[in-house]
Design a protein around this motif. Structure first.
Motif, short mmCIF file in Angstrom:
data_model
loop_
_atom_site.label_atom_id
_atom_site.label_comp_id
_atom_site.label_asym_id
_atom_site.label_seq_id
_atom_site.Cartn_x
_atom_site.Cartn_y
_atom_site.Cartn_z
N ASP A 264 5.92 -30.04 32.19
CA ASP A 264 6.17 -29.81 30.76
C ASP A 264 6.06 -28.32 30.44
OD1 ASP A 264 6.31 -30.00 28.00
OD2 ASP A 264 4.30 -30.85 27.76
N HIS B 236 8.88 -37.55 24.47
CA HIS B 236 7.62 -36.84 24.67
C HIS B 236 7.10 -36.40 23.30
CE1 HIS B 236 4.79 -34.39 27.04
NE2 HIS B 236 4.97 -33.44 26.13
N ASP C 106 4.32 -34.49 21.27
CA ASP C 106 3.26 -33.50 21.39
C ASP C 106 2.32 -33.57 20.19
OD1 ASP C 106 3.83 -32.04 23.84
OD2 ASP C 106 5.67 -31.39 22.86
ZN ZN Z 1 4.03 -31.61 25.84
#
Ligand code: ZN
Ligand code: DX5
Length: 223
Positions: free
Chosen positions: A173, A33, A35
């Motif tokens: 999340d 993941h 960001d």
């Molecule tokens: Zn995130």
């Protein structure tokens, strides 16, 4: 259906990214993941497409790119070219969300939409036939290590009802740890993001621990 695990790079050691990415891969994670924060949509800054492109060279793990930026339309093509496998965009960001979804899919990758804690889950309705993932934030976007907002669980359940029989993942999340993971999976989450919890200690052991907690949930979902 297997519940997918997506360690959030935000909690990685940025001075040793390659070695941390190898650990994520070796631990059997389903996605990394990633960001992306622009200091405008959220009060924090991470990295841009050039850095994602460099990371792509050192790992084959699918990149789940979470865009927390004000103007996703201006950057989607760059993140596609950098090697993203999935891009999620916030419905709260500027520009036409459907246009952004189309642009992501035009790049040949999966598209998803994200809703922040104050956004009603019903906003996803017009997009359901065009996306493969809905990301529901369990915290206000911007920082790792925050506590899970309990109201998120009801939003996951409502989202599951709205999705119906469509093959759309629900990703959660923020604030996911050994205490909260069971609740989100029971509510209907199929992809779980975790940063501070998974990067604390041995990634492989931590993912095993996640899987043992949700183990009995894995069998019944979408048989
Ligand atoms: Zn995130
Ligand atoms: C928050 C980010 C999350 C964050 C999760 O804005 O989108 O991906 O890294 O971190 P934890 O799991 O520590 O809440």
């Amino acid at each position: 259906m297997k519940i997918k695990i997506a360690p959030s790079m935000l909690s990685a050691d940025f001075a040793n990214l390659e070695s941390d990415l190898k650990k994520v891969e070796a631990a059997g994670a389903d996605y990394l993941h990633v960001d992306i924060m622009d200091g405008h949509f959220v009060p924090n800054i991470t990295m841009g497409p050039d850095q994602v492109k460099q990371l792509r060279r050192v790992t084959r793990i699918p990149f789940d790119v979470h865009l927390m930026i004000s103007e996703p339309l201006l950057y989607i093509e760059k993140f596609v070219a950098a090697g993203a496998d999935l891009i999620t965009i916030h419905v709260e960001s500027q520009g036409d969300t459907m246009e952004a979804i189309k642009l992501i899919k035009k790049g040949g990758i999966e598209a998803g939409i994200v809703i922040s804690p104050d956004t009603d889950v019903s906003v996803i309705k017009p997009f359901l036939d065009h996306i493969s993932m809905v990301l529901i934030m369990g915290v206000y976007p911007g920082f790792g290590g925050q506590s899970y907002i309990p109201e998120t669980t009801q939003k996951i359940k409502t989202c599951r009802d709205l999705i119906g029989e469509r093959a759309i993942d629900i990703q959660v999340d923020g604030g996911i740890n050994y205490t909260t993971i069971k609740e989100v999976v029971e509510a209907g989450a199929t992809v779980v993001v975790s940063g501070s919890c998974l990067f604390n200690g041995d990634m492989k052991e931590n993912i095993k621990k996640f899987e043992s907690i949700i183990g009995d949930q894995v069998m019944w979902r979408r048989q």
